[in-house]
Design a protein around this motif. Structure first.
Motif, PDB file in Angstrom:
ATOM      1  N   TYR A   1     -15.959  32.027 -46.084  1.00 62.03           N
ATOM      2  CA  TYR A   1     -14.504  31.161 -46.672  1.00 62.03           C
ATOM      3  C   TYR A   1     -14.806  29.060 -46.582  1.00 62.03           C
ATOM      4  O   TYR A   1     -15.072  29.128 -45.484  1.00 62.03           O
ATOM      5  CB  TYR A   1     -13.472  31.213 -46.794  1.00 62.03           C
ATOM      6  CG  TYR A   1     -12.484  30.192 -47.604  1.00 62.03           C
ATOM      7  CD1 TYR A   1     -11.572  30.160 -48.497  1.00 62.03           C
ATOM      8  CD2 TYR A   1     -11.710  29.190 -46.495  1.00 62.03           C
ATOM      9  CE1 TYR A   1     -11.118  29.249 -48.657  1.00 62.03           C
ATOM     10  CE2 TYR A   1     -10.789  27.528 -46.744  1.00 62.03           C
ATOM     11  CZ  TYR A   1     -10.656  27.992 -47.959  1.00 62.03           C
ATOM     12  OH  TYR A   1      -9.243  27.301 -48.022  1.00 62.03           O
TER      13      TYR A   1
ATOM     14  N   HIS B   1      -7.976  20.567 -38.077  1.00 61.49           N
ATOM     15  CA  HIS B   1      -7.762  21.783 -39.207  1.00 61.49           C
ATOM     16  C   HIS B   1      -7.972  23.077 -38.875  1.00 61.49           C
ATOM     17  O   HIS B   1      -7.235  23.969 -39.835  1.00 61.49           O
ATOM     18  CB  HIS B   1      -8.806  20.474 -40.600  1.00 61.49           C
ATOM     19  CG  HIS B   1      -8.927  21.882 -41.910  1.00 61.49           C
ATOM     20  ND1 HIS B   1      -7.845  22.042 -42.234  1.00 61.49           N
ATOM     21  CD2 HIS B   1     -10.021  22.423 -42.107  1.00 61.49           C
ATOM     22  CE1 HIS B   1      -7.592  22.636 -43.277  1.00 61.49           C
ATOM     23  NE2 HIS B   1      -8.854  22.747 -42.817  1.00 61.49           N
TER      24      HIS B   1
ATOM     25  N   GLU C   1      -4.977  25.702 -39.087  1.00 61.96           N
ATOM     26  CA  GLU C   1      -5.490  27.138 -39.135  1.00 61.96           C
ATOM     27  C   GLU C   1      -5.457  28.926 -38.344  1.00 61.96           C
ATOM     28  O   GLU C   1      -5.113  29.255 -39.566  1.00 61.96           O
ATOM     29  CB  GLU C   1      -6.875  27.094 -40.346  1.00 61.96           C
ATOM     30  CG  GLU C   1      -6.396  26.489 -41.907  1.00 61.96           C
ATOM     31  CD  GLU C   1      -8.425  26.447 -42.343  1.00 61.96           C
ATOM     32  OE1 GLU C   1      -8.702  28.072 -42.998  1.00 61.96           O
ATOM     33  OE2 GLU C   1      -8.724  25.902 -42.898  1.00 61.96           O
TER      34      GLU C   1
ATOM     35  N   CYS D   1      -5.561  26.470 -46.835  1.00 60.23           N
ATOM     36  CA  CYS D   1      -6.689  26.818 -46.393  1.00 60.23           C
ATOM     37  C   CYS D   1      -6.742  28.562 -46.127  1.00 60.23           C
ATOM     38  O   CYS D   1      -6.610  29.102 -46.739  1.00 60.23           O
ATOM     39  CB  CYS D   1      -8.026  26.337 -45.820  1.00 60.23           C
ATOM     40  SG  CYS D   1      -8.427  24.805 -46.444  1.00 60.23           S
TER      41      CYS D   1
ATOM     42  N   CYS E   1     -14.286  25.594 -46.443  1.00 57.88           N
ATOM     43  CA  CYS E   1     -13.525  24.211 -46.800  1.00 57.88           C
ATOM     44  C   CYS E   1     -13.760  23.663 -47.783  1.00 57.88           C
ATOM     45  O   CYS E   1     -14.680  22.951 -47.231  1.00 57.88           O
ATOM     46  CB  CYS E   1     -12.646  23.583 -45.522  1.00 57.88           C
ATOM     47  SG  CYS E   1     -11.661  24.435 -44.936  1.00 57.88           S
TER      48      CYS E   1
HETATM   49 ZN   LIG Z   1      -9.682  23.974 -44.983  1.00 60.53          ZN
END
Ligand SMILES: [Zn+2]
Length: 462
Positions: free
Chosen positions: A26, A235, A239, A210, A28
């Motif tokens: 994954y 961030h 997360e 996210c 961002c």
């Molecule tokens: Zn993100």
């Protein structure tokens, strides 16, 4: 054995996937409120290399790169432009895709938008509130409590130590901890854009999107989570904290971060207003040369941007193409054990060392030139196909050599292109379509693609 530098352990680790021969990652994605800049180019070329390399070594991949299409800047610009946010963001997404495909960045397996995943976001916030990991502030905002996570700060540890509360982090008396952050922002009834939630009209915070999208698409076990280094704090830290409170059994095994782009010894960023847009760069240089430049420095190191460095990259790329001139592509080509292939794999297995991999391509290219001089045609064919195949792993050497070499010689000045466009515009006004088409074809041969809008004609390199 593939080794990856893991930000959370600050060390290069052997890569072991959760499921055999499958890797899920994954990354961002872009907040689509402006054109993409070279920093985006660097981040997404980096993860494109990671994606390509896993496929090259036989992994099945599941690569998710989200699109942040909810943001205060997006909403304000859409209002300013007097258009709906979807019209505005779709235009920006189209621009992003155009830039990325010019850099030969492959599409991820899925590219979910935040606006399509509001339900998943609400579901997680509900659970965080239920378990007291979050609270509702006096103004109605839902806030994540960082004290809920005993490991908060683990990912970006070095950064947290240096945080000066009150200076870099605004003290907010309504927050239990100044580092607490918004999960759901309540909006006033007069605001034009909002989404409904159990906590009233509002919009989701950036960090929660996210977590919601990655857990929805990939489950709770992620092999790789990536992004630019500027996302590390807050961030990614946020997360990670949310995710670990939402699902105790969650796991993100490898955190990868690409380095920043430096311009005149200063970090390139939107806030400093010293960023270079990809579209502007692509109007001057071909995408393949820019891509070569982006991978010519190791992905974790700062990358020094200058046009001079892009020109140097273009010259290096020309050298590789020169050795491929007059060689034939064999689509059924199978790589064979040899020292170039082995060294290339070793470089890539060492935390995706692309500058080293490029050096090996250059040694291979020199060898092809020697075989050409010696007229050893069979070897020329064998090694030139190897060069092409290894180039493919890095996302370069996909052009026809003669065309690439020609294109870069013929394009001398923007002036020449602009004067041809001017002539064509006159022909178009006079409805002289044969002349207009002839000029379009001429420019196409020079590697220029024209885009006609109602009011003007813009151009970019193929
Ligand atoms: Zn993100």
């Amino acid at each position: 054995m593939l080794k990856i530098f893991n930000t959370i352990t600050r060390s290069k680790e052997k890569f072991i996937s959760i499921k055999k021969n499958i890797v899920n990652m994954y990354v961002c994605g872009v907040t689509v409120y402006n054109f993409c800049h070279i920093g985006h180019g660097r981040t997404f070329v980096t993860f494109d290399i990671v994606y390509r390399y896993f496929r090259h070594i036989g992994y099945k991949t599941m690569y998710i790169r989200n699109i942040t299409d909810i943001d205060d800047k997006i909403i304000n610009l859409a209002i300013k432009n007097n258009e709906s946010i979807s019209v505005f963001t779709n235009r920006m997404i189209k621009n992003m895709h155009r830039d990325f495909s010019s850099l030969n960045i492959l599409s991820p397996d899925e590219e979910p938008k935040v606006t399509e995943n509001i339900d998943a976001i609400i579901k997680i916030i509900k659970k965080l509130l239920k378990n007291n990991y979050a609270y509702i502030q006096n103004n109605g905002d839902v806030i994540f409590s960082v004290d809920s996570d005993i490991h908060y700060g683990k990912l970006s540890n070095q950064f947290l130590k240096n945080l000066q509360l009150g200076k870099r982090i605004k003290i907010d008396k309504n927050k239990k901890n100044p580092l607490d952050f918004v999960l759901w922002k309540k909006v006033s009834s007069s605001e034009k854009y909002y989404w409904n939630s159990p906590w009233g009209k509002g919009r989701p915070g950036w960090h929660i999107e996210c977590t919601a999208i990655s857990s929805l698409k990939l489950g709770n076990l992620l092999d790789i989570h990536g992004g630019g280094i500027d996302l590390l704090f807050p961030h990614h830290e946020n997360e990670r904290a949310q995710f670990s409170c939402f699902k105790k059994k969650h796991k993100i095994n490898y955190w990868m971060h690409s380095g920043m782009v430096i311009l005149n010894n200063k970090k390139m960023s939107k806030s400093l207003d010293n960023f270079i847009l990809l579209k502007d760069l692509l109007s001057k240089y071909d995408g393949e040369s820019i891509r070569y430049f982006l991978i010519s420095t190791h992905y974790r190191k700062p990358l020094n941007y200058s046009e001079e460095n892009i020109k140097k990259s273009s010259i290096s790329l020309r050298r590789l193409y020169f050795s491929l001139k007059n060689t034939t592509i064999n689509k059924n080509f199978c790589s064979f054990p040899n020292k170039y292939q082995i060294s290339f794999e070793e470089a890539m297995q060492d935390d995706f060392n692309t500058p080293k991999a490029l050096l090996i391509l250059h040694s291979l290219s020199k060898k092809i030139n020697i075989f050409k001089n010696e007229n050893k045609l069979e070897k020329v064919e064998k090694f030139s196909n190897l060069l092409r195949n290894l180039g493919k792993v890095l996302g370069i050497l996909y052009s026809v050599p003669e065309e690439f070499l020609q294109r870069n010689i013929k394009i001398k000045e923007e002036k020449e292109i602009n004067s041809l466009i001017k002539k064509r515009n006159i022909a178009r006004k006079l409805k002289n379509w044969p002349v207009s088409d002839k000029i379009r074809k001429k420019l196409f041969k020079l590697g220029i693609i024209l885009e006609d809008n109602k009011l003007s004609t813009t151009w970019r390199k193929k």
